[in-house]
Design a protein around this motif. Sequence first.
Motif, short mmCIF file in Angstrom:
data_model
loop_
_atom_site.label_atom_id
_atom_site.label_comp_id
_atom_site.label_asym_id
_atom_site.label_seq_id
_atom_site.Cartn_x
_atom_site.Cartn_y
_atom_site.Cartn_z
N ALA A 1 -8.35 -1.08 5.64
CA ALA A 1 -7.92 0.27 6.03
C ALA A 1 -7.03 0.88 4.96
CB ALA A 1 -7.17 0.20 7.37
N GLU A 2 -6.15 0.06 4.38
CA GLU A 2 -5.26 0.55 3.34
C GLU A 2 -6.06 0.98 2.11
OE1 GLU A 2 -1.21 -2.04 4.17
OE2 GLU A 2 -2.83 -2.93 3.03
N THR A 3 -7.10 0.19 1.80
CA THR A 3 -7.96 0.54 0.66
C THR A 3 -8.65 1.87 0.90
OG1 THR A 3 -8.32 -1.81 0.21
CG2 THR A 3 -9.88 -0.26 -0.76
N ALA A 4 -9.12 2.07 2.12
CA ALA A 4 -9.80 3.32 2.46
C ALA A 4 -8.85 4.52 2.29
CB ALA A 4 -10.33 3.27 3.89
N ALA B 1 0.83 -1.20 0.00
CA ALA B 1 0.00 0.00 0.00
C ALA B 1 0.87 1.26 0.00
CB ALA B 1 -0.92 -0.01 1.22
N ASP B 2 1.91 1.26 0.86
CA ASP B 2 2.80 2.42 0.90
C ASP B 2 3.58 2.57 -0.40
OD1 ASP B 2 1.98 3.19 3.38
OD2 ASP B 2 3.60 2.19 4.47
N GLN B 3 3.99 1.43 -0.96
CA GLN B 3 4.72 1.49 -2.24
C GLN B 3 3.85 2.11 -3.32
OE1 GLN B 3 6.72 -2.13 -3.45
NE2 GLN B 3 6.91 -2.78 -1.34
N GLN B 4 2.56 1.78 -3.30
CA GLN B 4 1.65 2.37 -4.29
C GLN B 4 1.58 3.88 -4.10
OE1 GLN B 4 -1.97 0.26 -3.63
NE2 GLN B 4 -1.47 -1.37 -5.09
N LEU B 5 1.57 4.32 -2.84
CA LEU B 5 1.51 5.76 -2.59
C LEU B 5 2.77 6.45 -3.12
CD1 LEU B 5 -0.08 5.76 0.96
CD2 LEU B 5 -1.15 6.28 -1.24
N VAL B 6 3.93 5.76 -2.99
CA VAL B 6 5.16 6.31 -3.54
C VAL B 6 5.01 6.45 -5.05
CG1 VAL B 6 7.63 5.92 -3.90
CG2 VAL B 6 6.60 5.40 -1.68
N THR C 1 -6.11 -2.59 -5.41
CA THR C 1 -6.57 -3.00 -4.08
C THR C 1 -6.45 -4.49 -3.84
OG1 THR C 1 -8.82 -3.23 -4.89
CG2 THR C 1 -8.22 -1.09 -3.96
N ALA C 2 -5.99 -5.24 -4.87
CA ALA C 2 -5.99 -6.71 -4.74
C ALA C 2 -5.22 -7.18 -3.52
CB ALA C 2 -5.43 -7.33 -6.01
#
Lengths: 318, 498
Positions: free
Chosen positions: B177-180, B147-152, B171-172
């Motif tokens: 919470a990360e999806t939210a 999830a954090d890598q996606q934000l990067v 989201t797979a």
Amino acid sequence: MTRVLRWDVLVGALLVAVFAAGSLAVPGFATTGNLSFALGDLGEIALIALAMTLLVVAAEVDLSVASVLGLSSALVGALWDAGLAIETIIPLVVLVGAVCGLVNGLLVTRLGLPSLAVTIGTLALYRGLAYVVLGDKAVAQFPPAYTALAVGDVPGTPVPYPVALFALLAVVTGVVLHATGFGRALYAIGAQEQAAFFAGIRVKRIKLLLFVLSGTVAAFAGVVFTLRYGSARADNGLGVELAVIAAVLLGGVDFDGGKGTLGGVIAGVLLIGLLRNLLMLGDVSTEIQSIVTGLLLIVSVLTPRLVSLVRPALKGTP
Amino acid sequence: MGAHPTLALAGVSKSFGAVRALRDVSIELYAGEAHALAGENGAGKSTLVKTLAGVHRPDQGVILLDGEPVVLTGPADAQQAGVAVIYQEPTLFPDLSVAENIFMGRQPRRSLGRIDRAAMRAQTRELFGRLGVDLDPGRPTRGLSIADQQLVEIAKALSRDARVLIMDEPTAALSGAETARLFSVVEALREHGCAILFISHRLDEIFALCQRVTTLRDGQWIASEPVAGLTHDDLVRRMVGRDLGALYPKQDAAVGDVALKVERLTREGVFTDVSFEVRRGEIVALAGLVGAGRSEVARAIFGIDRWDAGTVTVAGRELPPGSPTAAMGAGLALVPEDRRQQGLVMEMSIERNIGLTGLRSLRRGATISRRAERDRAADWAARLRLKFARLGDGVGVLSGGNQQKVVLAKWLATEPSVLVVDEPTRGIDVGTKAEVHRLLSELAGQGIAVLMISSDLPEVLGMADRVLVMREGRLTAEIPRAEATEESVMHAATRRAA
């Protein structure tokens, strides 16, 4: 590749050419005495190359073979010094070689480490153990009956005993590799390990067995080496692994596994032997001999790749 | 909303060999709008994404940027045009810091070309501020959650002034919470005027996040419409609804004893508590989305992977975990998902591939009988109507469908009592597909128990006597043939919580 252009056939042809050239150009080369000596000088490399062929076909490699040979030689010396009978020493030492191979095999199959890295490590480790066992002294004076076996020829022929043994084992290895289910499994593992595993082939068990075999053969080669030179030293056989691998690759076995024939490897071993002998007769220094071995290794890896790059371009198909 | 869509495809077609991945597909992405792309596995979603990202070039049709036709010659070109793609598993440099990853190749410089680390970090912090994210710009990306890598990756896209953000199943692998958190970031981007293309198998996410949805089926455009007013069922029907026809000839076979019994099988983190049985003469389908754990169950049953708990029994014999050899000995065969890596040794000939499962039975004395090997291959090649020139040819020269026949031959030659097939018709032509279906039906008729994993819903419904559905590592439904419909299966496969 077409039948005529197969790499192993090419190497065979090269062997004939080198032999012919040597006979014409180098006096004293094509004599029975010299050729018998050249063959005998090749014995350990040839023996180890058999086991190495099986490993490389299965896409693994054992770089520790020369160190196992050295450890085996050092053990023969130390145990002989300690007063053990040579009949006891030989099986004991060969068993140690099997254990060395087992350690390599377990590290590769249980921990999933690459064999290249593992056996570079044990190359240093086993050679170090050899020095621990014997230090830098040399042990000699082995029973003449045994040294005679190592240097002598089979009666009525110019063939040294170790070479006769190699010939016998080569036939067995050839049958195993090319005609049995075990051999098929090796090619499948080397070409596509996952598919081999999915077909119910016991990949790990087979690889473990190959490493044990390689260690065993290397230790036995150490015994032959020691008796042939009549001298047990920890540094015996330094660098032999390169000659073995050069011979196997030169023989057309793909370093990536899955390809190659034993016939090619035998041609590769003989070619390396002839070249070494020719260089020696020509009084070429050992440094140059080492350079030639290194170049052969590179050429034998490079050429098939170049061919596979150039061939489609020539044909104009992808 | 501007007059022109920021990015659009108009009438795009794309084929790979004989496979038509996209046929006359159009989609329009507007600034400030989140657009969902829906479709089954293999509907052409990935091809569409890769076309927008400049990886594939359309065979026909055009890409429009702000209403002007453009040719994207590669991913770099697409990036230049302001298109950024966030994949399911980001590919960052693990040993470089977050900031270095974001500015890779475009680092702010000081005099003499030195990298200005302070500026890089400050700018990263500013980007994260805009996204409302709290991450340390100086830490290495190794060890960051997906999830954090996606934000990067999103921050990277933002730093390049991306105007179109494509998210392929982001989201797979995320928790709730990360999806939210991802959704709130996407919402912020959308309000800043980004056009978003969002792909997810979870339909409720489409309803929660997106304003419009485009549905693809078999590479064809089905509909583009506002999400408001659609129901879950409407969307499923657009994704799967099609005439079944008589393509699937499963005949009724006499159902016999239990051949394969799986009880409470668990592999931690992969699948949990899976229990089912397959009887002789039955074809049981294992349906579900990619990643639901179906192939993993098959692999465990066959001994490729070990299981942590539970039992597998074949014809009354309990199998040890992790031994394909034992599974084969008990009469199990697995036609795996990946033909080229797992099913075949591509460098070997047809006959040797077929012989590979019979290295013992082909033995005459110590060696393999080449004649027996050739006979075995010739026999099965004829039975499966394999199209080949010589049995000694490499399998690599065969078409995908014929390669699949070789895999089937290799396993049928072991005379299994239980046949597990994983995606048996993926990537093969329609004619061969029908032949494979007929073959599976015949095998069931001969009393073999067949477990079929398939993402092809019509195939599942046409062939299966019973349908087992998996979702997120668990068996969520068992649907008898009479009650199995595309809607009921898809519903069991996609529903988030019961």
